[in-house]
Enzyme design. Structure first.
Site, mmCIF file in Angstrom:
data_model
loop_
_atom_site.group_PDB
_atom_site.id
_atom_site.type_symbol
_atom_site.label_atom_id
_atom_site.label_comp_id
_atom_site.label_asym_id
_atom_site.label_seq_id
_atom_site.Cartn_x
_atom_site.Cartn_y
_atom_site.Cartn_z
ATOM 1 C CB THR A 108 -2.494 13.508 4.315
ATOM 2 O OG1 THR A 108 -2.743 12.332 3.551
ATOM 3 C CG2 THR A 108 -1.025 13.533 4.717
ATOM 4 C CE LYS A 135 4.641 7.375 -1.956
ATOM 5 N NZ LYS A 135 3.688 7.768 -0.917
ATOM 6 C CE LYS A 144 -4.061 1.888 0.193
ATOM 7 N NZ LYS A 144 -3.599 2.756 -0.913
ATOM 8 C CG ASN A 176 -5.140 16.783 -0.608
ATOM 9 O OD1 ASN A 176 -6.272 17.216 -0.537
ATOM 10 N ND2 ASN A 176 -4.761 15.660 -0.004
ATOM 11 C CD GLN A 184 3.194 4.672 2.305
ATOM 12 O OE1 GLN A 184 3.764 5.572 1.705
ATOM 13 N NE2 GLN A 184 2.061 4.866 2.955
ATOM 14 C CB SER A 224 -5.715 4.709 1.586
ATOM 15 O OG SER A 224 -5.562 5.867 0.801
ATOM 16 N N GLY A 264 -2.880 8.036 -4.498
ATOM 17 C CA GLY A 264 -2.255 9.207 -5.084
ATOM 18 C C GLY A 264 -1.093 9.717 -4.243
ATOM 19 C CG ASP A 265 3.062 10.936 -3.140
ATOM 20 O OD1 ASP A 265 2.916 10.671 -1.937
ATOM 21 O OD2 ASP A 265 4.037 11.582 -3.576
ATOM 22 C CE LYS A 270 3.852 7.798 5.746
ATOM 23 N NZ LYS A 270 3.667 8.668 4.550
#
Length: 449
Positions: free
Chosen positions: A213, A129, A93, A244, A114, A381, A168-169, A117
């Site tokens: 976030t 990622k 993820k 964002n 990630q 997510s 997304g990123d 996290k």
């Protein structure tokens, strides 16, 4: 810079040797290994069976060509990446980033972060990622659609709701997710809603995902202050970035009574004497899709745009770096400390250099590392995946309450872990160890894989 335990130095040496030239990945690995000396001293078995070495090596690295046609009929070539780093806790993820700076080292650093996290969320998701060196800025909707379709044509063979679930990123928002999901559906002939997150509400997205976030970052900072009988009410803040994460951090700061005085983009920063006008900022970035300098023209008196200036020169009590990696340097940290900062919360991934982090910690500034403080996005997510799996849709309030509880749990876990390892208040060490232990225990249970 902290010293790495002698038992872990060979691990770092091997990472440096096998991943030459990947400075950001080296930095991310070093930062975690610096925290693990206390774990290995207390639990020597973690140094056995190459457990730490395996965590530092991705399970799979995918690099592929992305050919697409621009509006002039010219064929363009970009490079795509997906690093599936660790699936001990669940399917990979992690987001997809479209930016000219994207390369294998950047994607590996993001994927490595990630892992921990995602572990801190307490949810069943592994770490990965991806991205491309494609630059969406200045491209038409048609060009972005054709690029997203070309990108997904290759990536789709590596995805699945039980395999790898991107989001997304930077450079990838709802529009890009929609185009990629459409291509995935077209190629696979099935409506597998759980294969991508950050989707639009009309086709399986989750309420509060867009805000998650930035909101989660402020929830985490609020918990840090509450632990010291302090609050955000009346605090002056600055937020780097204007995308964002930054926009929704500004929004949640206002809801807690804080006042954000400045935000930035790659060309400079805006300072507003009355505090950033959130609705105007949203109009400029989300509706007009214009540069931040437009804020001053539209706002008028009291607003100032400082081209090529450093937002960290603005005096504040709360600093929230929400732009990109290594944006906050040792020099910036010195300025912030001099101007009275009390909390730094990372909304971006690794936005503070190691020297800056050390300076904050030495000065007694509360510091929230990104792998803990910005975990709200990936947590929501995972909640979107949960809703997709149950064919359900939650209200905004229900989703935000889950987000708030997850961020409280992450804060408390990091704080308790830091206390356990004789480093009270050190959220960097707490986050690294808490995330590592959860992943390591899962990997040990699964055998040598």
């Amino acid at each position: 810079m902290s010293k790495i335990d002698e038992k872990l130095q060979p691990v770092l040496d091997e990472v440096l040797r096998r991943n030459a030239g990947e400075a950001e990945f080296h930095q991310a690995v070093r930062e975690v290994l610096e925290s693990l000396g206390r774990v290995v001293a207390k639990h020597p078995d973690y140094a056995n069976h190459a457990l730490i070495e395996r965590i530092c090596e991705p399970e799979r690295q995918i690099i592929f060509r992305v050919p697409w046609v621009d509006d002039l009929g010219q064929v363009q070539i970009n490079r795509g990446f997906r690093v599936q780093f660790n699936s001990a806790l669940g399917p990979y993820k992690g987001g997809i980033r479209f930016h000219p700076s994207v390369n294998l080292g950047i994607v590996k650093f993001l994927g490595f972060e990630q892992i921990f996290k995602n572990a801190l969320t307490g949810l069943p998701i592994g770490g990965g990622k991806g991205g491309s060196d494609f630059n969406p800025r200045g491209r038409s909707d048609g060009e972005i659609m054709r690029f997203c379709q070309a990108f997904m044509t290759e990536l789709q063979r590596h995805l699945g709701e039980y395999t790898d679930v991107p989001a997304g990123d930077i450079g990838v928002g709802g529009r890009e997710i929609g185009y990629m999901f459409g291509q995935y559906k077209r190629l696979n002939n099935r409506y597998e809603a759980g294969v991508l997150t950050g989707k639009g509400l009309v086709y399986g997205g989750s309420r509060a995902r867009t805000e998650a976030t930035g909101y989660g970052l402020v929830y985490f900072v609020q918990q840090m202050l509450a632990a010291r009988d302090m609050s955000l009410d009346g605090r002056r803040a600055v937020v780097s970035g204007s995308g964002n994460v930054a926009i929704h951090a500004i929004e949640k700061m206002g809801q807690f009574g804080g006042r954000v005085m400045a935000c930035s983009d790659s060309n400079g920063y805006v300072f507003d004497d009355e505090g950033i006008d959130l609705e105007l900022l949203k109009e400029i970035k989300d509706v007009r899709r214009e540069r931040l300098s437009e804020y001053v023209r539209l706002k008028g008196a009291g607003a100032h745009y400082i081209e090529n200036g450093s937002i960290w020169d603005v005096p504040c009590e709360i600093a929230l770096p929400c732009a990109t990696q290594n944006e906050l340097t040792e020099k910036d940290a010195r300025t912030l400390i001099k101007n009275g900062v009390i909390v730094v919360g990372e909304g971006a991934n690794m936005p503070s250099t190691p020297e800056a982090v050390n300076m904050f910690q030495d000065a007694g500034v509360m510091f929230a590392p990104g792998k803990a403080a910005n975990a709200g996005g990936v947590a929501t997510s995972a909640l979107e995946m949960q809703q997709n799996a149950s064919r359900d849709s939650w209200s905004f309030e229900q989703t935000e309450e889950r987000l708030a509880q997850i961020m409280r749990n992450i804060h408390d876990n990091c704080a308790a872990t830091a206390d356990e390892y004789s480093a009270p208040g050190n959220y960097v060490l707490g986050a690294n160890i808490a995330g590592f232990v959860r992943v390591a225990e899962a990997m040990r249970s699964l055998g040598v894989i």
